[in-house]
Design an enzyme around this catalytic site. Structure first.
Site, PDB file in Angstrom:
ATOM      1  N   PRO A 153       0.934  -1.257  -0.012  1.00 60.05           N
ATOM      2  CG  PRO A 153       0.109  -1.026   2.203  1.00 60.05           C
ATOM      3  CD  PRO A 153       0.944  -1.731   1.295  1.00 60.05           C
ATOM      4  CB  CYS A 154       2.824   2.729  -2.576  1.00 62.54           C
ATOM      5  SG  CYS A 154       1.989   2.478  -4.021  1.00 62.54           S
TER       6      CYS A 154
END
Length: 154
Positions: free
Chosen positions: A117-118
């Site tokens: 989850p950047c």
């Protein structure tokens, strides 16, 4: 390399598998479509995640992004950020080492967005960038899906 595409609220996405691990998630519809057990699990998990990110939990299948050791450390740290929470590039740099710029470069090269989850990493003065086709608009959408309150204008 087996690939499987899916429709999502932020556009078509394509998962790629190699050696029984997910190695990439790309925007767009892939040319070849192969329904392997792993790709079907990953597609189903993404469908569930888009319905309720908190209920989906972490991906229950192996991820193996290609990258440097430093990038892999950053990506592991991203995976530890809980749904609905954010950190800054500077926070990650302080925790892992490097500069906010080097963290931002590693985050931007994440080959498996959403699953790693950047979108949960922000700049000190705003959202920062995002590598999805919709850029920062996709990042804002993903954060709102997770219940993150965004500054006005996003």
């Amino acid at each position: 390399m087996p690939q499987l595409s899916l429709h999502s609220p932020i556009g078509d996405l394509t998962l790629s598998e190699e050696d029984d691990t997910i190695i990439a998630l790309d925007w767009g519809w892939g040319r070849d479509q192969t329904e392997t057990p792993l790709l079907l699990r990953a597609r189903d998990w993404l469908d569930q995640w888009f319905d309720d990110p908190a209920a989906a939990g972490s991906p229950p299948f192996p991820l193996a992004p290609y990258g440097t050791d430093y990038q892999k450390r950053i990506w592991a740290a991203l995976s530890a950020i809980p749904v609905g929470q954010t950190v800054t590039y500077a926070d990650l740099a302080e925790k892992i080492g490097g500069s906010p710029r080097s963290v931002g470069q590693a985050v931007g090269r994440n080959p498996i967005p959403i699953l790693i989850p950047c979108h949960r990493v922000l700049g000190r003065q705003g959202l920062g960038g995002y590598s999805g086709d919709g850029g920062v608009d996709d990042k804002a959408w993903l954060l709102r899906l997770e219940g993150v309150s965004l500054p006005p204008g996003f």
